[in-house]
Scaffold this active site. Structure first.
Site, PDB file in Angstrom:
ATOM      1  N   SER A   1      28.430  58.574  -9.171  1.00  0.00           N
ATOM      2  CA  SER A   1      26.890  58.830  -8.856  1.00  0.00           C
ATOM      3  C   SER A   1      26.505  58.416  -7.606  1.00  0.00           C
ATOM      4  O   SER A   1      25.410  58.657  -6.824  1.00  0.00           O
ATOM      5  CB  SER A   1      25.993  58.375  -9.933  1.00  0.00           C
ATOM      6  OG  SER A   1      26.393  59.323 -10.949  1.00  0.00           O
TER       7      SER A   1
ATOM      8  N   LYS B   1      25.406  60.605  -4.740  1.00  0.00           N
ATOM      9  CA  LYS B   1      24.009  61.057  -4.909  1.00  0.00           C
ATOM     10  C   LYS B   1      23.312  60.646  -3.822  1.00  0.00           C
ATOM     11  O   LYS B   1      22.373  61.531  -3.179  1.00  0.00           O
ATOM     12  CB  LYS B   1      23.425  60.991  -6.285  1.00  0.00           C
ATOM     13  CG  LYS B   1      24.298  61.527  -7.486  1.00  0.00           C
ATOM     14  CD  LYS B   1      23.697  60.823  -8.852  1.00  0.00           C
ATOM     15  CE  LYS B   1      24.319  61.687 -10.008  1.00  0.00           C
ATOM     16  NZ  LYS B   1      23.834  60.989 -11.451  1.00  0.00           N
TER      17      LYS B   1
ATOM     18  N   TYR C   1      29.010  69.295  -6.149  1.00  0.00           N
ATOM     19  CA  TYR C   1      28.650  67.986  -7.018  1.00  0.00           C
ATOM     20  C   TYR C   1      29.972  67.125  -7.390  1.00  0.00           C
ATOM     21  O   TYR C   1      30.019  65.965  -7.119  1.00  0.00           O
ATOM     22  CB  TYR C   1      27.911  68.289  -7.936  1.00  0.00           C
ATOM     23  CG  TYR C   1      27.330  67.243  -8.932  1.00  0.00           C
ATOM     24  CD1 TYR C   1      26.459  66.139  -8.622  1.00  0.00           C
ATOM     25  CD2 TYR C   1      28.071  67.058 -10.307  1.00  0.00           C
ATOM     26  CE1 TYR C   1      26.216  65.054  -9.369  1.00  0.00           C
ATOM     27  CE2 TYR C   1      27.812  65.755 -10.844  1.00  0.00           C
ATOM     28  CZ  TYR C   1      26.835  64.920 -10.673  1.00  0.00           C
ATOM     29  OH  TYR C   1      26.629  64.117 -11.417  1.00  0.00           O
TER      30      TYR C   1
ATOM     31  N   TYR D   1      19.931  54.060 -13.119  1.00  0.00           N
ATOM     32  CA  TYR D   1      19.295  54.826 -14.388  1.00  0.00           C
ATOM     33  C   TYR D   1      18.450  54.552 -14.990  1.00  0.00           C
ATOM     34  O   TYR D   1      17.177  53.935 -14.509  1.00  0.00           O
ATOM     35  CB  TYR D   1      20.615  54.932 -15.077  1.00  0.00           C
ATOM     36  CG  TYR D   1      21.960  55.463 -14.383  1.00  0.00           C
ATOM     37  CD1 TYR D   1      21.729  56.560 -13.757  1.00  0.00           C
ATOM     38  CD2 TYR D   1      23.124  54.765 -14.400  1.00  0.00           C
ATOM     39  CE1 TYR D   1      22.983  57.159 -13.055  1.00  0.00           C
ATOM     40  CE2 TYR D   1      24.067  55.417 -13.729  1.00  0.00           C
ATOM     41  CZ  TYR D   1      24.164  56.517 -13.112  1.00  0.00           C
ATOM     42  OH  TYR D   1      25.289  57.033 -12.434  1.00  0.00           O
TER      43      TYR D   1
ATOM     44  N   VAL E   1      29.557  55.360 -12.383  1.00  0.00           N
ATOM     45  CA  VAL E   1      30.273  55.092 -13.695  1.00  0.00           C
ATOM     46  C   VAL E   1      31.819  54.968 -13.280  1.00  0.00           C
ATOM     47  O   VAL E   1      32.662  54.560 -13.895  1.00  0.00           O
ATOM     48  CB  VAL E   1      30.333  56.116 -14.622  1.00  0.00           C
ATOM     49  CG1 VAL E   1      28.783  56.544 -15.341  1.00  0.00           C
ATOM     50  CG2 VAL E   1      30.998  57.506 -14.012  1.00  0.00           C
TER      51      VAL E   1
END
Length: 313
Positions: free
Chosen positions: A66, A69, A190, A242, A260
């Site tokens: 992530s 991102k 992605y 998160y 993760v």
């Protein structure tokens, strides 16, 4: 700055981090990630003068997950502009898990922010017709000052074989006209971005670039616009960890993004970049050792953005 002092602080952070590892677990919902060595831990702190303080497993390759991102958001802002990007995704904390679908059905047509899966997939959809994966790979290598970054094909295929939830999210977004491009292409980009192999040092380099306002400290070349950096750091502070982002902002006070795969990337604006690798995760999907290490570094080095500088880098 006393070099011995900062080395002592970093070594103490590693000691604190190692004590947390037994309380965490590696990610197994992506089968390939479950093969990571739980005890691995590395910390790199990079300074604008080129000094890098490294301890532990800082050169082990792991997938960025992530944290990618942030890179995709940077590219989208640079290529499409903030107005277009934020017509597809919001800027607000979600309070939900990173792969939640609840808010899309009950609260909003747009994903809450670009740091959760739904928001990141929406961001990818804004650039899919403008850049190729190969260009995104080269872009990542430049931002991380790491030409050794490559696609981990084993993880990529493992993710593609277990990404039904992300596909569901993407098709829900398409049904709401948030995604107006090809869904499968957006999911593929992605997932490939999440499957790039980086190191703790790569992440520290990227963090330093952001901490330096988008200018590469080594060459003096501007790689990111000031506005891009301002937006990205703001969203990292409020949404980067998160549904643990609020507590982390209070306790650490440094914009940080987790993945993760075990990575943490933390730019301390105007001062340094921090990269951490530790695949043992807490219940929210954040590196359990890294979170405690960041608390220690923030406290001892005066890194909290709302704290007067008294010491540190």
């Amino acid at each position: 700055m006393n070099e011995q002092w900062i080395s002592d602080v970093i070594n103490k952070a590693m000691e604190i981090g190692r004590q947390q590892i037994s309380r965490g677990n590696v990610a197994t919902y992506i089968p390939e990630l479950g093969k990571a060595r739980k005890e691995a831990l590395g910390l790199c702190v990079s300074l604008p003068d080129g000094t890098a303080y490294k301890v532990g497993d800082t050169n082990i390759r792991f997938t960025i997950q992530s944290i990618s991102k942030v890179i995709s958001l940077c590219k989208a802002l640079e290529v499409r502009g903030a107005e277009t990007v934020f017509s597809h995704v919001g800027m607000e904390p979600s309070g939900e898990a990173f792969n939640s679908i609840v808010e899309l059905d009950l609260q909003s047509n747009r994903p809450f922010n670009p740091m959760i899966n739904s928001g990141a997939i929406a961001v990818e959809s804004t650039i899919i017709d403008y850049v190729s994966f190969e260009e995104m790979l080269e872009y990542t290598q430049r931002l991380c000052s790491d030409p050794g970054i490559t696609l981990n094909r084993q993880v990529y295929h493992s993710e593609m074989n277990s990404c039904d939830r992300n596909r569901a999210i993407a098709y829900l977004l398409k049904s709401k006209d948030i995604i107006t491009t090809n869904v499968d292409n957006s999911i593929e980009l992605y997932t490939k971005m999440c499957s790039l192999n980086v190191t703790a040092e790569s992440l520290a380099n990227f963090a330093l670039l952001l901490a330096n306002g988008g200018i590469c400290p080594g060459s003096g070349e501007r790689l990111l616009k000031e506005e891009t950096v301002r937006i990205v750091l703001s969203i990292m502070l409020t949404c980067g960890m998160y549904d643990g982002s609020g507590r982390f902002a209070v306790e650490v006070g440094v914009p940080t993004k987790s993945g993760v795969g075990g990575g943490l990337m933390a730019p301390v604006y105007g001062r340094c970049g921090i990269g951490i690798y530790g695949p043992a995760l807490d219940q929210k999907g954040n590196c359990i050792a890294g979170c405690e290490m960041m608390k220690h570094l923030s406290r001892e080095m005066g890194l909290h953005m709302f704290q007067d500088r008294q010491s540190g880098c």
